[in-house]
Design an enzyme around this catalytic site. Structure first.
Site, PDB file in Angstrom:
ATOM      1  N   ASP A  21      13.969  53.549   2.756  1.00 44.85           N
ATOM      2  CA  ASP A  21      15.077  53.419   3.691  1.00 44.85           C
ATOM      3  C   ASP A  21      14.636  52.665   4.945  1.00 44.85           C
ATOM      4  O   ASP A  21      13.446  52.423   5.178  1.00 44.85           O
ATOM      5  CB  ASP A  21      15.695  54.783   4.023  1.00 44.85           C
ATOM      6  CG  ASP A  21      14.763  55.704   4.789  1.00 44.85           C
ATOM      7  OD1 ASP A  21      14.264  55.300   5.858  1.00 44.85           O
ATOM      8  OD2 ASP A  21      14.543  56.849   4.335  1.00 44.85           O
ATOM      9  N   TYR A  22      15.596  52.281   5.744  1.00 42.16           N
ATOM     10  CA  TYR A  22      15.383  51.385   6.884  1.00 42.16           C
ATOM     11  C   TYR A  22      14.296  51.885   7.833  1.00 42.16           C
ATOM     12  O   TYR A  22      13.459  51.117   8.307  1.00 42.16           O
ATOM     13  CB  TYR A  22      16.711  51.224   7.630  1.00 42.16           C
ATOM     14  CG  TYR A  22      16.690  50.285   8.813  1.00 42.16           C
ATOM     15  CD1 TYR A  22      16.529  48.915   8.636  1.00 42.16           C
ATOM     16  CD2 TYR A  22      16.862  50.777  10.110  1.00 42.16           C
ATOM     17  CE1 TYR A  22      16.542  48.054   9.723  1.00 42.16           C
ATOM     18  CE2 TYR A  22      16.874  49.927  11.200  1.00 42.16           C
ATOM     19  CZ  TYR A  22      16.710  48.562  10.999  1.00 42.16           C
ATOM     20  OH  TYR A  22      16.710  47.718  12.086  1.00 42.16           O
TER      21      TYR A  22
END
Length: 240
Positions: free
Chosen positions: A112-113
């Site tokens: 994820d980011y």
């Protein structure tokens, strides 16, 4: 005639795509029917089309599918980078790295980011599929920092497997390394899995770094850096 290829020396287009990308044979058929595949510049609509992998140029979604030289890379994804070639607003993405932007190889190990760490890239579709098959249960190792210490009961609960917001998480392995610092080994890769597991215990994840996928580790990579996989690393994953 010597040097002249026959149909028997060629390969069907759908098999070619499945062997050289992360697509399954069925997904390769869907890509062809959706007019996403070009052979020597022409859109192809039949999976039964034959390809000469030494001389023909095959493109999927306007990306050249390399076949002659197989490449295998470990990448240390920095924090605040999307695991995607597509940009969202002002966020950085994989296309911001020249090595990836030129060829856009397939990858395994989406993060994820706000997470960071190891992602594997290759133009060898068989290799990527090995990594992504759930039944292979290739371990993924993470270094996790939390805002509060997990209790012994928390660790035991997570290691046995939990259900959080309707999603089942398999048993895992957790070792406490220091105050609010843990090594967690998963055998699956569901979206935001570790963050959700920590949330289930009423704590928050402050930092998450994937350090290893199977036998492949970050070694001395720094965020944003690449290294080639060793022959032993490639063989160990390929033979899973």
């Amino acid at each position: 005639m010597a040097g002249v290829k026959t149909e028997l020396t060629k390969i069907r287009l759908n098999k070619f795509l499945a062997s050289n990308t992360s697509l399954s044979r069925r997904k390769a058929d869907e890509a062809i029917f959706s007019r996403r595949v070009r052979l020597n510049g022409a859109i192809i609509s039949s999976p039964a089309t034959y390809v000469d992998s030494d001389n023909d140029e095959v493109m999927l979604d306007n990306r050249l599918i390399a076949t002659k030289t197989k490449e295998y890379w470990a990448f240390f994804k920095p924090k605040a980078v999307l695991t995607s070639y597509e940009r969202e607003g002002e966020k950085r993405c994989l296309s911001d790295f020249d090595k990836l932007n030129r060829k856009k190889p397939a990858y395994s190990g989406r993060l994820d980011y706000n997470s960071e760490g190891l992602i594997l890239f290759s133009n060898d579709g068989h290799f990527i599929q090995k990594l992504q098959r759930p039944d292979n249960k290739i371990p993924k190792e993470y270094l996790v920092y939390t805002d509060e210490n997990l209790s012994e009961a928390d660790i035991k609960l997570l290691e046995q497997g939990i259900t959080f917001n309707g999603t089942n998480y398999m048993p895992c392995k957790i070792d406490k390394l220091a105050d609010r610092e843990y090594r967690i080994v998963l055998y699956e890769g569901k979206n935001r899995q570790i963050r959700n597991m920590i949330n289930h215990c009423g704590k928050k994840t402050r930092r998450l770094i994937r350090t290893k996928i199977g036998c492949v580790g970050l070694k001395d990579l720094n965020p944003g850096e690449f290294r080639q996989l060793t022959k032993n690393e490639i063989m160990e994953i390929t033979n899973v």
